[in-house]
Design a protein around this motif. Structure first.
Motif, PDB file in Angstrom:
ATOM      1  N   SER A  52       0.817  -1.215   0.000  1.00 32.48           N
ATOM      2  CA  SER A  52       0.000   0.000   0.000  1.00 32.48           C
ATOM      3  C   SER A  52       0.851   1.264   0.000  1.00 32.48           C
ATOM      4  CB  SER A  52      -0.941   0.017   1.210  1.00 32.48           C
ATOM      5  OG  SER A  52      -1.735   1.185   1.200  1.00 32.48           O
ATOM      6  N   SER A  54       0.111   3.798  -2.079  1.00 29.21           N
ATOM      7  CA  SER A  54      -0.785   4.887  -2.475  1.00 29.21           C
ATOM      8  C   SER A  54      -2.176   4.639  -1.906  1.00 29.21           C
ATOM      9  CB  SER A  54      -0.845   5.001  -4.005  1.00 29.21           C
ATOM     10  OG  SER A  54      -1.712   6.045  -4.404  1.00 29.21           O
ATOM     11  N   THR A  56      -4.562   6.570  -1.002  1.00 33.61           N
ATOM     12  CA  THR A  56      -5.678   7.360  -1.546  1.00 33.61           C
ATOM     13  C   THR A  56      -6.263   6.700  -2.788  1.00 33.61           C
ATOM     14  OG1 THR A  56      -4.034   8.736  -2.680  1.00 33.61           O
ATOM     15  CG2 THR A  56      -4.969   9.597  -0.654  1.00 33.61           C
ATOM     16  N   THR A  57      -5.418   6.130  -3.639  1.00 33.82           N
ATOM     17  CA  THR A  57      -5.917   5.457  -4.837  1.00 33.82           C
ATOM     18  C   THR A  57      -6.811   4.289  -4.459  1.00 33.82           C
ATOM     19  OG1 THR A  57      -3.862   6.046  -5.971  1.00 33.82           O
ATOM     20  CG2 THR A  57      -5.230   4.359  -6.996  1.00 33.82           C
ATOM     21  N   THR A  58      -6.336   3.468  -3.548  1.00 32.78           N
ATOM     22  CA  THR A  58      -7.096   2.290  -3.126  1.00 32.78           C
ATOM     23  C   THR A  58      -8.385   2.687  -2.428  1.00 32.78           C
ATOM     24  OG1 THR A  58      -4.959   1.217  -2.754  1.00 32.78           O
ATOM     25  CG2 THR A  58      -6.910   0.076  -1.944  1.00 32.78           C
ATOM     26  N   ALA A  60     -10.118   5.458  -2.672  1.00 35.99           N
ATOM     27  CA  ALA A  60     -11.086   6.027  -3.610  1.00 35.99           C
ATOM     28  C   ALA A  60     -11.807   4.921  -4.371  1.00 35.99           C
ATOM     29  CB  ALA A  60     -10.392   6.980  -4.576  1.00 35.99           C
ATOM     30  N   TYR A  61     -11.070   3.893  -4.772  1.00 35.07           N
ATOM     31  CA  TYR A  61     -11.663   2.762  -5.472  1.00 35.07           C
ATOM     32  C   TYR A  61     -12.659   2.040  -4.573  1.00 35.07           C
ATOM     33  CZ  TYR A  61     -11.790  -1.495  -8.364  1.00 35.07           C
ATOM     34  OH  TYR A  61     -12.191  -2.546  -9.132  1.00 35.07           O
ATOM     35  N   ASP A  89      -4.447  15.452  -2.259  1.00 31.54           N
ATOM     36  CA  ASP A  89      -4.911  14.077  -2.431  1.00 31.54           C
ATOM     37  C   ASP A  89      -6.110  13.763  -1.545  1.00 31.54           C
ATOM     38  OD1 ASP A  89      -3.004  13.580  -4.321  1.00 31.54           O
ATOM     39  OD2 ASP A  89      -1.719  12.366  -3.036  1.00 31.54           O
ATOM     40  N   LEU A  93     -10.006  12.856  -2.279  1.00 30.48           N
ATOM     41  CA  LEU A  93     -10.673  11.662  -1.757  1.00 30.48           C
ATOM     42  C   LEU A  93     -11.941  12.038  -1.007  1.00 30.48           C
ATOM     43  CD1 LEU A  93     -10.807   8.633  -1.153  1.00 30.48           C
ATOM     44  CD2 LEU A  93      -9.238   9.028   0.773  1.00 30.48           C
TER      45      LEU A  93
END
Length: 393
Positions: A52, A54, A56-58, A60-61, A89, A93
């Protein structure tokens, strides 16, 4: 919560790939909502065996695939991330999740991460203090002029997007051992997360006691109104001995605490509880006696190489048999002035009441931040007001 470790299963001998663990974590988060849990939190790491890098990417998904689950970090590295990027970021989110998010600031426990990002670990505490002070300014002021010790100055800078509804994300300050972080959380009126999964309760009683005392000192309210979170770990089966037998090889070989104290010693010293659902209920219902009323309880469930099927079974037990009873127990005799856990909706009401919230609309041209004030059409609330219950400081 997940620390995103990729660990060899000591029973099968198989190590999942990064791709498998990433997809499994998304499945776990969705399942947590289906099981009736409130929060899914994810750590930040930049080295194997963790994936992990990133969050924020995870998150948000995950937020896009859930409806009510609060997504959170279980560490955002305030020391090695640029506060400007954190501000951007996590405000993004916040918008994408409809406010169903918060974040936990921490210094991290991987020493080499500091030079990887051009920082000096010996400056860990000053970095945490300065970077967070800047982050607050970026979220509460449309135009920031700033100069500090650890990054280049900012002149006329605007962080975009502005926080949703003019209310910044709620921040927890996470700590395993550091009183200065408890002090920082109290100073700003933020939450304090005592990640008590490794050390005895007496240590965390002192940290939380300091935080509550300083919370009152800084004028945020009585000590019992402070916002506290705790970590936890459990492994359950209907028969307690079955749980012990099944979990033992995972405990003994875990990269964090394996090859150290015995499982029996570790469960005695820390919140790790291996046994029946009732044993977990009894153990965690007693946390209030140790630490006072608190707002968030996170459980580490997917670590040490446990297979996905087993983790989902554990979440079902947690959601069906344990958490409903704990909610009921924690509600008994709870003083009226003890606040609920933070939500975006509640924090918006604390700032705006029933009135309209801020909807940031840029001016027609880019604007000149250096001489023309805010590049937005509206006049925002006073700096700091967007942090709601914490007040301006």
């Amino acid at each position: 919560m997940s620390v995103s470790d990729i660990t060899r299963d000591p029973v099968t001998g198989r190590t999942p790939s990064e791709a498998e663990r990433i997809q499994a974590t998304v499945t776990i988060a969705r399942h947590a909502e289906q099981a009736g849990l409130d929060v899914f939190a994810l750590g930040e790491h930049h080295n194997p065996p963790f994936w992990s890098s990133s969050p924020t990417t995870t998150l948000a998904y995950i937020a896009a695939q859930t409806e009510r689950l609060i997504v959170s970090t279980s560490t955002t590295l305030i020391t090695t991330n640029d506060p400007v990027k954190i501000a951007e970021d996590y405000a993004m989110l916040q918008h994408l999740s409809g406010g169903r998010m918060d974040l936990m600031m921490g210094r991290g426990n991987t020493g080499p991460v500091y030079p990887w990002f051009g920082k000096d670990i010996r400056q860990g505490l000053p970095l945490a203090i300065e970077n967070y002070a800047l982050l607050r300014e970026l979220w509460t002021k449309d135009v920031v002029d700033w100069e500090g010790k650890f990054r280049t100055p900012l002149q006329g800078f605007t962080s975009t997007p502005r926080p949703l509804d003019g209310v910044a994300p709620f921040v927890w300050h996470g700590s395993i051992r550091t009183p200065e972080i408890a002090e920082q959380a109290a100073y700003y009126g933020d939450g304090f997360f005592a990640n008590n999964i490794f050390w005895p309760a007496e240590h965390y009683q002192r940290l939380i006691g300091l935080y509550r005392q300083r919370w009152e000192h800084y004028g945020h309210g009585a000590p019992e109104t402070a916002i506290v979170g705790l970590g936890g770990q459990a492994f359950m089966r209907k028969n307690s001995q079955d749980a012990v037998t099944e979990f033992r090889p995972y405990f003994d070989n875990a990269p964090v605490y394996g090859h150290g104290p015995s499982m029996e010693d570790f469960t005695q010293m820390t919140p790790l509880t291996v046994g029946s659902p009732q044993q977990v209920i009894d153990r965690y219902a007693g946390m209030r006696d140790l630490f006072g009323d608190y707002q968030r309880q996170l459980f580490l469930m997917d670590h040490a190489g446990l297979p996905l099927k087993t983790v989902l079974e554990q979440i079902d037990i947690l959601g069906e048999e344990v958490v409903p009873v704990l909610r009921s127990e924690f509600a008994k005799d709870r003083p009226a002035d003890v606040p609920d856990g933070p939500t975006h909706a509640a924090r918006v009401r604390a700032v705006y009441g029933d009135g309209p919230t801020r909807q940031a609309r840029p001016r027609e041209n880019r604007g000149d931040n250096l001489t023309a004030g805010s590049p937005y059409q509206d006049t925002p609330a006073a700096a700091g007001a967007a942090f709601g219950l914490g007040g301006a400081r």
